[in-house]
Motif scaffolding. Structure first.
Motif, short mmCIF file in Angstrom:
data_model
loop_
_atom_site.label_atom_id
_atom_site.label_comp_id
_atom_site.label_asym_id
_atom_site.label_seq_id
_atom_site.Cartn_x
_atom_site.Cartn_y
_atom_site.Cartn_z
N GLU A 168 -0.35 34.02 68.31
CA GLU A 168 0.35 33.24 68.96
C GLU A 168 0.19 33.51 70.59
O GLU A 168 0.09 34.57 70.95
CB GLU A 168 1.98 33.44 68.61
CG GLU A 168 2.41 33.38 67.30
CD GLU A 168 2.71 32.19 66.99
OE1 GLU A 168 2.97 31.14 67.76
OE2 GLU A 168 2.64 31.80 65.87
N ASP A 169 0.29 32.26 71.51
CA ASP A 169 0.33 32.33 72.84
C ASP A 169 -0.77 33.49 73.34
O ASP A 169 -0.78 34.42 74.08
CB ASP A 169 1.69 33.04 73.53
CG ASP A 169 2.68 32.13 72.92
OD1 ASP A 169 2.46 30.88 72.92
OD2 ASP A 169 3.91 32.42 72.83
N ILE A 170 -1.94 33.16 73.03
CA ILE A 170 -3.15 33.84 73.53
C ILE A 170 -4.17 32.88 74.37
O ILE A 170 -4.30 31.73 73.94
CB ILE A 170 -3.77 34.63 72.57
CG1 ILE A 170 -4.57 33.78 71.60
CG2 ILE A 170 -2.69 35.66 71.86
CD1 ILE A 170 -5.56 34.33 70.81
N SER B 190 -5.74 29.77 79.21
CA SER B 190 -4.64 29.28 78.94
C SER B 190 -3.18 29.93 79.47
O SER B 190 -2.00 29.95 78.87
CB SER B 190 -4.30 29.32 77.47
OG SER B 190 -5.29 28.70 76.91
N HIS B 191 -3.47 30.11 80.59
CA HIS B 191 -2.40 31.07 81.31
C HIS B 191 -1.04 29.96 81.53
O HIS B 191 -1.10 28.89 81.79
CB HIS B 191 -2.98 31.34 82.84
CG HIS B 191 -1.81 32.09 83.64
ND1 HIS B 191 -1.11 33.05 83.53
CD2 HIS B 191 -1.05 31.57 84.72
CE1 HIS B 191 -0.25 33.87 84.21
NE2 HIS B 191 -0.09 32.57 85.17
N GLY B 192 -0.11 30.70 81.12
CA GLY B 192 1.27 29.95 81.10
C GLY B 192 1.55 28.73 79.97
O GLY B 192 2.45 28.18 79.88
N MET B 193 0.63 28.74 79.10
CA MET B 193 0.69 27.91 78.03
C MET B 193 1.16 28.63 76.70
O MET B 193 1.07 30.03 76.45
CB MET B 193 -0.48 27.35 77.54
CG MET B 193 -0.99 26.26 78.64
SD MET B 193 -2.74 25.63 78.14
CE MET B 193 -2.85 24.29 79.30
N SER B 194 2.02 27.78 75.77
CA SER B 194 2.40 28.47 74.68
C SER B 194 1.31 27.64 73.64
O SER B 194 0.99 26.44 73.79
CB SER B 194 3.80 28.09 74.27
OG SER B 194 4.64 28.85 75.04
N ASN B 195 1.03 28.65 72.52
CA ASN B 195 0.03 27.89 71.65
C ASN B 195 0.15 28.94 70.32
O ASN B 195 0.57 30.13 70.12
CB ASN B 195 -1.39 27.85 72.10
CG ASN B 195 -1.71 29.32 72.59
OD1 ASN B 195 -1.90 30.10 71.97
ND2 ASN B 195 -2.62 29.28 73.63
N SER B 196 -0.11 28.25 69.18
CA SER B 196 -0.27 28.98 68.14
C SER B 196 -1.59 28.75 67.60
O SER B 196 -2.17 27.18 67.05
CB SER B 196 0.81 28.44 67.11
OG SER B 196 0.54 29.07 65.90
N LEU B 197 -2.54 29.47 67.15
CA LEU B 197 -4.06 29.03 67.04
C LEU B 197 -4.27 29.87 65.67
O LEU B 197 -4.18 30.90 65.42
CB LEU B 197 -4.84 29.56 68.14
CG LEU B 197 -4.50 28.83 69.62
CD1 LEU B 197 -5.48 29.62 70.54
CD2 LEU B 197 -4.64 27.52 69.48
N ASP B 198 -5.20 29.29 64.82
CA ASP B 198 -5.91 29.75 63.72
C ASP B 198 -7.33 30.03 64.24
O ASP B 198 -8.12 28.88 64.83
CB ASP B 198 -5.79 28.92 62.53
CG ASP B 198 -4.57 29.26 61.75
OD1 ASP B 198 -4.51 30.43 61.24
OD2 ASP B 198 -3.64 28.50 61.90
N PHE B 199 -8.05 30.94 63.74
CA PHE B 199 -9.56 31.45 64.04
C PHE B 199 -10.12 31.59 62.91
O PHE B 199 -9.72 32.39 62.04
CB PHE B 199 -9.61 32.48 65.05
CG PHE B 199 -9.21 32.50 66.37
CD1 PHE B 199 -9.97 31.98 67.35
CD2 PHE B 199 -7.98 32.58 66.76
CE1 PHE B 199 -9.67 31.99 68.70
CE2 PHE B 199 -7.37 32.38 68.01
CZ PHE B 199 -8.17 32.13 68.88
#
Length: 311
Positions: A22-24, A73-82
């Motif tokens: 999350e958020d990275i 991705s500074h200041g962004m929210s995200n949920s990522l799968d790698f």
């Protein structure tokens, strides 16, 4: 230095890895494996080789073998799968040249009929690697092969008429070699002029090119490599701080203390008092933020994203 030329550790000789964050964002690095980045929610800014774009919820980014990539991705929210896996998993399906553009949008995935297959792939890889039931390797490999074959069928690929020219290919290869050189010779006096000369660039052209492809300027990159090594030596050797500073390429202790704090958020002396012996593995926060939060249990490339008044 696995943060930059990343050599990933796997649980076994089966070279497939999955994780969710999350958020990275992550620092510029490259590796021989293929990396799939699926945006479950939010958005992230990605740069893959020399193509920079914003990926949104439902999009898939494909980092092919050997390409330099990072996420600012500074200041962004995200949920990522790698999902990261060795090219041998796909053999002989994997052949360069690869895809024309590394982003597969949500709309494209839906048009290709691959949205459900991608979500199923992530669930399969995650579950099979966790449970390790009989024949899990075959199940994971076949799932990756099927998805990759279908992606190749539908998503535009580079052909002989659109191959990058030789100068661009040489430039990217020279940059990889420079990064590898820095990882080994970080303690040497590697000046901007020397680095530019290795790529046959003027210093101004080199600075612009390096920042575009790596996401940070050359001096900052070199300092991050040096601090990462210094942090390791602080934790795992009995050397004096002054000796570590000199061994890692810093000319004096004052500069070392300043740069170390800029990058890790604490001085070398404060760092030694931290309770977690592996904290050095999680010190690569987004330096433009006054807040720092570390990403646990993974490589040095991963950083948390925060809003900052100074961004």
């Amino acid at each position: 230095m696995k943060a930059f030329h990343e050599i990933r550790n796997y649980d076994s000789d089966f070279m497939v890895w999955h994780s969710h964050y999350e958020d990275i964002g992550f620092l510029a690095h490259w590796h021989k494996e293929i990396e799939l980045i699926y945006v479950r929610s939010g958005s992230c800014r990605l740069s893959i080789t020399d193509q920079t774009f914003t990926a949104h919820a439902g999009d898939l980014a494909v980092c092919e073998s050997g390409v330099i990539h990072y996420s600012d991705s500074h200041g962004m929210s995200n949920s990522l799968d790698f999902i990261i896996f060795d090219t041998s998993i796909l053999s002989p399906l994997y052949q360069n040249p690869g895809f024309t553009f590394p982003l597969v949008t949500k709309e494209e995935l839906e048009r290709y009929g691959l949205t459900g297959r991608l979500l199923s792939l992530i669930d399969t890889v995650s579950g099979e690697l966790a449970r390790k039931e009989p024949f899990y390797q075959e199940v994971v490999a076949s799932s990756l092969q099927t998805f990759w074959a279908l992606l190749k069928r539908f998503h535009p690929r580079t052909d002989s008429e659109t191959l990058p020219d030789d100068r661009r290919s040489r430039m990217l290869s020279d940059l990889q070699e420079l990064v590898s050189y820095i990882d080994i010779h970080y303690a040497d006096n590697i000046t901007l002029e020397y680095a530019a000369g290795r790529m046959n660039f003027s210093t101004s052209h080199f600075s612009k090119t390096f920042k575009k492809l790596m996401g940070i300027n050359f001096v900052t990159y070199l300092n991050v490599v040096r601090v990462e090594r210094a942090a390791y030596e602080l934790r795992h050797t009995e050397k004096k701080i002054t000796d570590i500073a000199l061994n890692c390429g810093f000319n004096n202790i004052r500069t070392f203390n300043r740069v170390f704090k800029e990058i890790t958020g604490c001085t070398p002396s404060e760092f030694l008092l931290l309770p977690d012996p592996d904290t050095y593995k999680r010190t690569y926060y987004n330096r433009r933020s006054s807040e720092k939060e570390f990403v646990k249990d993974d490589s040095l490339t991963l950083v948390k994203n925060f809003e900052s008044e100074n961004s």
